[in-house]
Write a protein that holds these residues in place. Sequence first.
Motif: not given
Length: 664
Positions: A338-344
């Motif tokens: 979970i981060s920003n940018p998010l690779d979901y």
Amino acid sequence: MKDLSRLLRPRSIAVFGSVWAENVITQCHKMGFEGPVWPIHPTKPSIGGLPAFASLADLPEAPDATFIGVNRHATVGVVAELSAMNAGGAICFASGWTEAGEAGLQGDLVQAAGDMPILGPNCYGVINYLDGALLWPDQHGGRRVERGVALLSQSSNIVINLTMQARGLPIAYVACLGNAAQVGLADMAAALLADERVTALGLYVEGIDDAPGFAAVAEAARMAGKGIVCLKSGKTEASRVAAASHTAALAGGGAASSAFLRQAGLAEVATLPELLETLKIIHVHGPQIGPRLCSLSCSGGEAGLVADLAAPFGITFAPPSADQRARLGDILGPIVTISNPLDYHTFIWGDGPRTTDVFATMLAGYDAGVFIIDPPRPDLCDPSSFEPALQAIEDAAQITGKPAFPVASLPENFDEDRAIAMMARGTVPLMGLETALGALVAAQTPPGLAGWRPLPSRKPTRAVLMDEATAKGLLAQAGLAVPRGVSALDLQTLGALAGQLTPPLALKGMGFAHKSENGAVRLGLKTLQGHPPMIGATGYLAEEMVTGVVAELLIGIRRDPVYGVTLTLGFGGVTAELLADTVTLICPATTDEIDAALRRLRLWPLLDGYRGRAVADVAAVVSAAMRLQNLMQDESLEEIEINPLMVCEQGAIAADAVIWKEDP
């Protein structure tokens, strides 16, 4: 200001000429103009399938708008006749006026128009896509719309190209100015923005003719909830006024125009695609979005790419909050970071509710969201599997009330029909990842200060160089700190006077705009005895050298023929030029604006205690800049440059000064 309402929104149109007139008629028919179109020709019975009138006198009434497609000499007579019959305005298409050395003929045209507005001459015309009225003799790529943005250009070719866009941008008006003999940029901009159906204004500008007037237009637009986006050309050209100073070189070209646009609250962009994408954002979301962005994609490659491309734009992605991380972790599982940018990842791909939950949870913590998605091309692929994600983007925007931008990494990966449909629903698809990031930054442009207008401009005058001793005296009278010094016409006299000074000393030859390049500076002297004369010096100045210096800055202020007065700040000597690390403001500038400008310098940390260095007295720098602004109230002063301004922990001292004054 001329009333352009009849010309821009005509109920009746008259056309002069043959081939060009037929083209205008064709365009009006294609776009469904409902009013009468009256061709006027002295010999032809019909033009473009419509019966022609032999003269203006034969018309049933004065036309609201007229396209004049005849030669330049005949144009003057037609304009005079239209003005006399109280017509609403005219497009003067013919070339060969001031641009061809015929300034007198152009003056005759303006005089013939009287109170009637004219666009041009040498002007392509106006397109009104709202009402289907086209005073336009060429092809274009637009469509009828109920509301949209206006495009105003000083290049007809550029604006024709812009109408060919396939990005879903609704265009309400297209207008060109040509030579702008009567109606200028500010007047036309105001007239276009006055239409309630216009949401924003896009500009391609080669030069601004009325900076205070345009600042007023920008402020009025913001108050009406509309934004202006500008692409200014000519940034690499030399300054319009040649001056023998560093400041003239630094404030010339694009520095002054960018400063003006920023202070007036106009969004500046660097490319035509950025212009269109920024207009799309403002059309839907108004003139300013917030700066905190999140980015979501189903690929680690896209997440890394957006982070890399965002850095040159100054975009940073703040991490999600603890609550967001917890909620997103619950939905996406332990494998997803979970981060920003998010690779979901693709675990939720095709699951509309879960995708919406992820998108809305992430978007809720930010001002706006970037959702990287490239739908497959519909002619070769089936894009249906992308529909849940696209719908989730729109649903997340509805749930959070935040702008959610679907962004195609390549501009061609959003087809036009899809873009038009999404725009109509209030979702702005952005085409091209790098372009999208530039547009998102431009759409964050804050408004200008209420009531701000640049100082009046004037034509350049012949200036003479003030000797440095006199210049330092003028600065001291204005409250700026200068070194203790003495001056004389020759070194022998100067040596006798210099006994009252405390070494080390600086010896300078006066009469040079750039003393270092002419060998007219000698530093660190214990005595003046035995020093040879300086070739070309008109006099000499000896000063106590400044000690305890934290940084050497440049402050330059000069009159500008377009923007009134410009203020340039940077690090001193050649450093500012080599690093291109300067900032320019248009006067008047406030203390807060000057302080903020200094903080935009790349070398700002050297003023702010970098790696244990002393902290410079920035307040003294700001005070010096404000005092220079006050000095420029003297209309005889053309330019002042302090280079260097020696900044200490306490105070700032003008170690060198060049002042150009109007030659009496």
